[in-house]
Design a protein around this motif. Sequence first.
Motif, short mmCIF file in Angstrom:
data_model
loop_
_atom_site.label_atom_id
_atom_site.label_comp_id
_atom_site.label_asym_id
_atom_site.label_seq_id
_atom_site.Cartn_x
_atom_site.Cartn_y
_atom_site.Cartn_z
N GLU A 183 -2.66 0.24 -4.27
CA GLU A 183 -1.98 -1.02 -3.99
C GLU A 183 -1.03 -1.36 -5.13
OE1 GLU A 183 -4.94 -3.97 -3.13
OE2 GLU A 183 -5.47 -3.04 -1.20
N THR A 197 0.84 -1.19 0.00
CA THR A 197 0.00 0.00 0.00
C THR A 197 0.88 1.25 0.00
OG1 THR A 197 -1.68 -1.20 1.25
CG2 THR A 197 -1.90 1.19 1.14
N GLU A 210 4.54 -4.81 3.69
CA GLU A 210 3.10 -4.77 3.92
C GLU A 210 2.69 -5.61 5.13
OE1 GLU A 210 -0.84 -3.52 2.98
OE2 GLU A 210 1.05 -2.87 2.09
#
Length: 231
Positions: free
Chosen positions: A21, A15, A113
């Motif tokens: 994304e 992100t 992430e």
Amino acid sequence: MSKILFVMTGADHWTLADGTEHPTGFWAEEAVAPYGAFKAAGHEIVVATPGGVVPPVDRASLAPEANGGQENADRIAAALDGMTELRHPVRLEDVHLDDFAAVFYPGGHGPMEDLAVDAESGRLLTAALRSGRPLGVVCHGPAALLAATGDDGANAFAGYRVAAFTNAEETQAGLADKARWLLQDRLTEAGVRVEEKEPWTPNVVVDRNLVTGQNPASSAPLAAELLKRLG
């Protein structure tokens, strides 16, 4: 021979600062090169991910331009296809460190992430560090070190010298200005001493039982260092 634990990302995206994304996963060479070295030496590999999900490969890491041409890209892809352990990961939550002689974390943006904030991975890293067994972490894999904090908030790796993907490399890769945070900055803020070399050149740093690598080119020499420590 010994069993080596590969702790891998389960994230297929990273992100960015604007909420989009960016497709990612693990970087192929960083898993393939150490896997080949460890298997050639007779060791068994077990893959673990958060929740036991199949680790996704970053498709960009299979492109010819990421592998010095089509021939090497084909070799990496074929080697990846032969890594059957990737299709049958165990749950990170179920791992018993005592079952393994060494622990290895490949990179890719995926760990930025999930593993960077995964408390279970953080506990495993802390235990592996304290155990004295060889612990290898490469490229963006050191993002996982950020989750290795004690009750007092101090990082278990504070004061350790490491190699990790640098701000310069993230800039040259075109993602530094889009990222929510940069790995080198966060590690430094946590008290980890990042030792960088020229972008994209092999750089392996050894501090006690911790062996770290800066980038994909560092994955094979890192694996060689871990094998020395396994005897």
